[in-house]
Scaffold this active site. Structure first.
Site, PDB file in Angstrom:
ATOM      1  N   THR A 164       0.813  -1.214   0.000  1.00  0.00           N
ATOM      2  CA  THR A 164       0.000   0.000   0.000  1.00  0.00           C
ATOM      3  C   THR A 164       0.851   1.271   0.000  1.00  0.00           C
ATOM      4  O   THR A 164       0.392   2.332  -0.413  1.00  0.00           O
ATOM      5  CB  THR A 164      -0.894  -0.015   1.273  1.00  0.00           C
ATOM      6  OG1 THR A 164      -1.589  -1.258   1.295  1.00  0.00           O
ATOM      7  CG2 THR A 164      -1.902   1.089   1.277  1.00  0.00           C
ATOM      8  N   THR A 166       2.730  -4.363   4.439  1.00  0.00           N
ATOM      9  CA  THR A 166       2.998  -4.572   5.863  1.00  0.00           C
ATOM     10  C   THR A 166       2.745  -6.013   6.314  1.00  0.00           C
ATOM     11  O   THR A 166       3.337  -6.461   7.294  1.00  0.00           O
ATOM     12  CB  THR A 166       2.125  -3.634   6.722  1.00  0.00           C
ATOM     13  OG1 THR A 166       0.763  -3.843   6.374  1.00  0.00           O
ATOM     14  CG2 THR A 166       2.513  -2.190   6.510  1.00  0.00           C
ATOM     15  N   ASP A 167       1.865  -6.721   5.596  1.00  0.00           N
ATOM     16  CA  ASP A 167       1.421  -8.025   6.116  1.00  0.00           C
ATOM     17  C   ASP A 167       2.569  -8.992   6.386  1.00  0.00           C
ATOM     18  O   ASP A 167       2.578  -9.695   7.391  1.00  0.00           O
ATOM     19  CB  ASP A 167       0.430  -8.687   5.147  1.00  0.00           C
ATOM     20  CG  ASP A 167      -0.869  -7.917   5.034  1.00  0.00           C
ATOM     21  OD1 ASP A 167      -1.018  -6.907   5.739  1.00  0.00           O
ATOM     22  OD2 ASP A 167      -1.731  -8.325   4.227  1.00  0.00           O
ATOM     23  N   LYS A 191       4.230  -7.767  12.934  1.00  0.00           N
ATOM     24  CA  LYS A 191       2.975  -7.033  12.762  1.00  0.00           C
ATOM     25  C   LYS A 191       1.996  -7.563  13.803  1.00  0.00           C
ATOM     26  O   LYS A 191       1.754  -8.768  13.871  1.00  0.00           O
ATOM     27  CB  LYS A 191       2.421  -7.238  11.341  1.00  0.00           C
ATOM     28  CG  LYS A 191       1.184  -6.407  11.070  1.00  0.00           C
ATOM     29  CD  LYS A 191       0.762  -6.401   9.613  1.00  0.00           C
ATOM     30  CE  LYS A 191      -0.471  -5.519   9.463  1.00  0.00           C
ATOM     31  NZ  LYS A 191      -0.921  -5.349   8.086  1.00  0.00           N
TER      32      LYS A 191
HETATM   33  N1  ASP Z   1      -2.062  -6.491   2.039  1.00  0.00           N
HETATM   34  C1  ASP Z   1      -1.103  -5.416   1.926  1.00  0.00           C
HETATM   35  C2  ASP Z   1       0.288  -6.009   1.852  1.00  0.00           C
HETATM   36  O1  ASP Z   1       0.793  -6.516   2.806  1.00  0.00           O
HETATM   37  C3  ASP Z   1      -1.214  -4.485   3.071  1.00  0.00           C
HETATM   38  C4  ASP Z   1      -0.167  -3.410   3.084  1.00  0.00           C
HETATM   39  O2  ASP Z   1       0.425  -3.054   2.091  1.00  0.00           O
HETATM   40  O3  ASP Z   1       0.081  -2.887   4.151  1.00  0.00           O
HETATM   41  O4  ASP Z   1       0.865  -5.949   0.807  1.00  0.00           O
END
Ligand code: ASP
Length: 460
Positions: free
Chosen positions: A106, A182-183, A261
Site C-alpha cells: 500500500t 505490511t502483512d 505485525k
Molecule cells: N495487504 C497489503 C500487503 O501486505 C497491506 C499493506 O500493504 O500494508 O501488501
C-alpha cells in the site's frame, strides 16, 4: 461485446443507468442490508457484473451486491484526479544518496483510475510530487523490483532483493529504503537479516497501513521517517520503520528479527518483541533507545548469502492436533518443520509418533513458542523432555516466523542436519538474545500514557 463503462457492465451497468448515477458521483444507496453513502468508484476490467463499489467516508471501500439495491440517488459529483504530478527530483551534491526499492503493498500507492485498484507509484518524480519533504533529506533514486501485495513475497523475491541490495551497496549508496506491504514485512525483514550480512549502511523497510488516498494515511510520514533513517542514522542493519503510537507523533525503528505485525488495522501495528525498539524517529531527530546494533561504516563491503530451501513449514500447534498433520508434511517431502508450541514449547502426546518419524527420516524439527515473548524451556515438564528425546530442538526466544525463515535459509546452504542445527543456534542478528529486558515487555511499545511519560524523561 456488450457495453462496459469504467468497469461496469451487465447488471451493475443497468443499475447505474436505471438510477442515473455516475462513477465518481456521491451516492446514497438503500439496500436490503442497510443504507450506505459514498463515492461510486470505477471497477476493474476483470471484476464481475453483480456488484458496485463505494468508497465510504471512513475511507474503506465496500462492495454492494446489485440484487440487494432498493434505491440509489446521486447527491453530488466531483471527479477524482488521483494522478500524482511528476516533478523532477532535485539533486544536491551535499545530500546523501538513497535508493528506494519498491516491492508493492500500500505504501506510496495511489488509486488507479482505470482499474479502481490501489497501485504503486514509485518514480522519484511521483514521490517528490507526493512527498516533497524527501528532497530536504536526500538524493533519491527509485527502482520498482516487484508490484505485489506482500502475501505474494517469497523466497525468490527475498533472493532478488538481497542481490539488488548488494549491488547498490557496492555502487556506493549511503542508505537503502524498501517499500513493502505490511502483512509479511517481518518475514522479508528476517530473510534480509540472514541474506544481507555486515551491511555498512542502513537498510530500512517501510510500509503503510492506509493508502495515500485516505486522509488518515501513514504513507507519507512513514516514508519521510524511513528515508531520514536511511540517510542519517548510524544503524547499519535491516530495520522496520513504522508508526510508534497510534498518533503520528513519532516512528519507531525495529530490529529485523525482533519485529512483528501485531494489529490488523492500527497504523502503530509493528512491535519489537522480546526486546526494545532500536530508536524513535520524528521529522527533527533520531533518538536511540538501544545501542545493540551494528554501526554504519565507510567501506562498501557486504556479504550476500542468497540461499533458501522452500520445502519447509511452520506449524501452529492447536489442542487435539493429530499426527497426520506432521505425517503429511513428511510424505510431501518437507525437509524442515518449525512448530510454534504452547507455553514453554509443548504439543500433545498424539503428535509424538509423527515427530519420531520426522527425526528418523531426517526432517529437521524445531520448537518455538506461541506466546512470542519469552523462551522455549523444554526441561520444565515431562512433555518438553519427551519432545527433546524425540529430536525436537528448542530455539530459545527466536520468533516462530523468524525461525521459519532461518530454517529455509539454513537448509538452503546444507542438508547436513548437524550443520543446520549449528546455524540455527548461532545468532546472526539478535534472533536469539541472552535475555529479554522487562522494559521491552512493559514499556517502549508506543502509545501507552505511562510510556509517553517515561519517554519525556529521556527526550527533553
Ligand atoms: N495487504 C497489503 C500487503 O501486505 C497491506 C499493506 O500493504 O500494508 O501488501
Amino acid at each position: 461485446m456488450s457495453e462496459v463503462k469504467q468497469g461496469y457492465k451487465g447488471h451493475s451497468l443497468e443499475l447505474l443507468d436505471k438510477y442515473k448515477v455516475r462513477v465518481w458521483g456521491e451516492v446514497e444507496v438503500k439496500t436490503t442490508r442497510g443504507d450506505f453513502k459514498g463515492i461510486l468508484l470505477p471497477r476493474s476490467e476483470n471484476d464481475d457484473e453483480n456488484h458496485i463499489v463505494l468508497k465510504l467516508i471512513t475511507g474503506y471501500n465496500v462492495g454492494i451486491a446489485v440484487d440487494t439495491v432498493l434505491n440509489m440517488n446521486e447527491c453530488g459529483y466531483k471527479e477524482a484526479h488521483y494522478k500524482i504530478p511528476e516533478k523532477e527530483f532535485p539533486i544536491s551534491a551535499n545530500k546523501p544518496n538513497i535508493k528506494l526499492f519498491g516491492t508493492g503493498g500500500t505504501i506510496a500507492s495511489r488509486l488507479d483510475y482505470r482499474t479502481g485498484a490501489v497501485i504503486p507509484a514509485f518514480s522519484p518524480g511521483e514521490l517528490y510530487g507526493a512527498v516533497p519533504e524527501l528532497a530536504d533529506i536526500c538524493n533519491l533514486k527509485t527502482e520498482k523490483l516487484f508490484a505485489v501485495f506482500s502475501e505474494n513475497m517469497g523466497p525468490q523475491q527475498y533472493i532478488e532483493l538481497a542481490k539488488s541490495i548488494g549491488k547498490e551497496i557496492e555502487n556506493d549508496i549511503d542508505g537503502i529504503v524498501i517499500g513493502h506491504g505490511t502483512d509479511t514485512m517481518h518475514h522479508t525483514a528476517a530473510a534480509l537479516a540472514f541474506m544481507v550480512q555486515d551491511s555498512p549502511v542502513p537498510i530500512v523497510m517501510v510500509g503503510s497501513q492506509r493508502s495515500s488516498d485516505r486522509p488518515s494515511s501513514d504513507a507519507a510520514l512513514n516514508l519521510i521517517h524511513a528515508t531520514k533513517a536511511a540517510a542519517e542514522s548510524d544503524i547499519a542493519e535491516i530495520v522496520v520503520c513504522m508508526f510508534g503510537p497510534t498518533s503520528d507523533k513519532y516512528g519507531l525503528l525495529h530490529q529485523a528479527t525482533r519485529v512483528r505485525k501485531m494489529h490488523s488495522s492500527y497504523r502503530s501495528t509493528f512491535r519489537t518483541i522480546g526486546d526494545i525498539p532500536l530508536a524513535m524517529i520524528d521529522r527533527e531527530r533520531i533518538t536511540p533507545l538501544s545501542d545493540n546494533y551494528s554501526k554504519r561504516r565507510p567501506d562498501k563491503k557486504v556479504t550476500i548469502k542468497p540461499y533458501f530451501e522452500e520445502k519447509i513449514a511452520l506449524l501452529y500447534y492447536y489442542p487435539n492436533m493429530q499426527p497426520d498433520v506432521v505425517n503429511s508434511l513428511i510424505d510431501s517431502g518437507y525437509k524442515g518443520i518449525v512448530i510454534a508450541g504452547t507455553g514453554l514449547g509443548h504439543v500433545n502426546k498424539a503428535v509424538y509418533s509423527s515427530i519420531e518419524r520426522a527425526q528418523k527420516e531426517g526432517v529437521a524439527i524445531y520448537m518455538t513458542v506461541q506466546t512470542l515473548w519469552g523462551y522455549v524451556h523444554m526441561f520444565v515438564y515431562d512433555t518438553g523432555r519427551d519432545l527433546m528425546a524425540k529430536g525436537i530442538v528448542p530455539l530459545e526466544n527466536m520468533l516462530p516466523e523468524v525461525a521459519y525463515i532461518k530454517l529455509g535459509w539454513a537448509l538452503g546452504q546444507t542438508s547436513d542436519l548437524d550443520k543446520v542445527k549449528e546455524i540455527m543456534l548461532t545468532p546472526i542478528c539478535s534472533e536469539i538474545t541472552e535475555r529479554e529486558p522487562y522494559n521491552g515487555y512493559l514499556v517502549f511499545q508506543g502509545g501507552v500514557p505511562e510510556v509517553e511519560n517515561f519517554l519525556r524523561t529521556i527526550h527533553k
